[in-house]
Structure formats: structure tokens, C-alpha cells
Design a protein around this motif. Structure first.
Motif: not given
Length: 240
Positions: A129-147
Motif C-alpha cells: 500500500k505504501k509503495y503503491l501510494e509512493m510510486i503513483d505520486q512519483q510516476i504522475n509527477a516525473y515519469a514522462t518528464r524524465i523518460a
């Protein structure tokens, strides 16, 4: 054995410097740092070899991959440097340890060719649960920008990473996951970036930068060579 252990084993009562002086004259001995690498069985090597052969020609396509991992910092400082006298006629020794040992602080982050994600401090035990909350926030904020729009997400085979709820999340988002071979920190370039950060933290007593852009891009360029190293070692451990 260390020089002191060698002297003790043969019953010599002398200064350890004298033992080292004699050892240095021995042409088939060299003092080496004990490398920390996971133990690989035949199945691990086979899967690593298949992975390397499949991805050896990715070249610039590696820029689409976001590498992620947790990093543990020991509260009492870094692990001690382990040196030993290596007989050049024999196989090099490695140090295998459990991943989660001793007290410390756990952090998580991800890097892409064009940038990086936030450093996230993990309080308590990391569950799905913690992992999913963390990566969801990070993916939405940075994924397309950095890759880029067609990014590929990398994480290892830890239980929280392979939980059903986590797999369902990536499937619902149509996010491609890199099929990662177990026991392969030498192929995850964020490990090198963590190393730079760890040296800065333990040296200066503060939180340093995750990496420099120049160094990070150098690590991405090293990926074809890492695949080749795995192939040449038939799936075995590499210098990386």
C-alpha cells in the motif's frame, strides 16, 4: 585471512607490519577489497544471461527506462571496508549479506536519462500500500518528464514490488515493466548513483545530491557494456 589471522594461524608472535611486508613479496598474492555481491545459483545465471542477450542491442532505447530502488543508510555509519589477501591462482572471494540487516533509514527514488524522481524517506516497514501510494505520486509527477511518453519502469523482484495490487496498478495504467532478473544489482545503474550519494552522506554527515546529470548519463551509456559483461561471464557477476 587477514595478515593478523595468518600470523596467528602459524603461531608467529610478531608485528603485523612484518607479516604484511612478507606478503607483499609474494608474487601470487594481492591485497583486495572484498566485493559485496549476491550469491548466484545456476538458475539465476541462466535468467541473467537470457536478459542480457535480449537487451544487448537496446542502445539508446535504455533512455526510456526509469531505474528505481531502495537504499538503506546505517545509523552508525557505513559498513566497514573488508580487505583480504587474494591468491591470484584462485577464484576471487565475494561478500554476500542479507539485504535488510541492522538499524538504519530507508529511502527510495528513481532516475531517468533526462532527470530524477524525489528522494522518499520510508518510515516503518514498506508494504504494498505504501509503495503503491509512493510510486503513483512519483510516476504522475516525473515519469514522462524524465523518460518520455513511452517510458519503461524498472524495479526488482521484492515482494512489495510484485504484489497483486501493484501489478494491477501498472496494468490499469498500461505501464510497461522491465522483466528484471533476480540478484542483479550490477545491472541497475541507480545502485551506482546511490553509491555516490552514500559517500557524500557518510563523508559530510548530511544529505547530498542523488547524482550529477553527467554521471547519470554516463551510467546509461554503460548499459550495453553491462549486458556484454553478463554474456561474457555466462550470467555470472560482473565488475559493475
Amino acid at each position: 585471512m587477514t595478515a593478523r589471522q595468518i600470523a596467528h594461524s602459524v603461531g608467529i608472535d610478531t608485528n603485523v607490519k612484518n607479516v604484511r611486508r612478507v606478503l607483499k613479496k609474494c608474487k601470487h598474492l594481492v591485497r583486495r577489497k572484498l566485493q559485496k555481491k549476491p550469491w548466484l545459483n545456476a538458475q539465476h545465471k541462466t535468467i541473467r544471461l537470457r536478459f542480457a542477450e535480449k537487451h544487448i542491442h537496446m542502445s539508446k532505447k535504455w533512455r526510456r527506462v526509469i531505474f528505481t530502488d531502495e537504499k538503506r543508510f546505517n545509523l552508525d555509519g557505513p559498513d566497514g571496508l573488508n580487505y583480504y589477501y587474494h591468491d591470484l591462482r584462485k577464484e576471487q572471494q565475494i561478500l554476500s549479506r542479507r539485504q535488510m540487516g541492522g538499524g538504519g533509514i530507508m529511502i527510495w527514488s528513481g532516475i531517468g536519462y533526462y532527470g530524477k524522481m524525489d528522494i522518499n524517506f520510508i518510515s516503518g516497514k514498506l508494504n504494498s500500500k505504501k509503495y503503491l501510494e509512493m510510486i503513483d505520486q512519483q510516476i504522475n509527477a516525473y515519469a514522462t518528464r524524465i523518460a518520455g511518453d513511452k517510458f519503461i519502469f524498472q524495479h526488482d523482484n521484492a515482494a512489495v514490488h510484485t504484489a497483486k495490487v501493484v501489478k494491477a496498478y501498472f496494468s490499469s495504467k498500461n505501464i510497461r515493466i522491465l522483466d528484471w532478473p533476480a540478484k542483479s544489482p550490477d545491472l541497475n545503474i541507480i545502485e551506482n548513483c546511490w553509491g555516490n550519494l552514500a559517500r557524500a552522506v557518510y563523508k559530510n554527515g548530511g544529505v547530498g545530491k542523488l547524482n550529477t546529470e553527467k554521471y547519470k548519463k554516463k551510467m546509461y551509456k554503460s548499459l550495453p557494456n553491462r549486458m556484454l559483461a553478463v554474456i561474457n561471464s555466462k550470467g555470472g557477476a560482473t565488475k559493475y
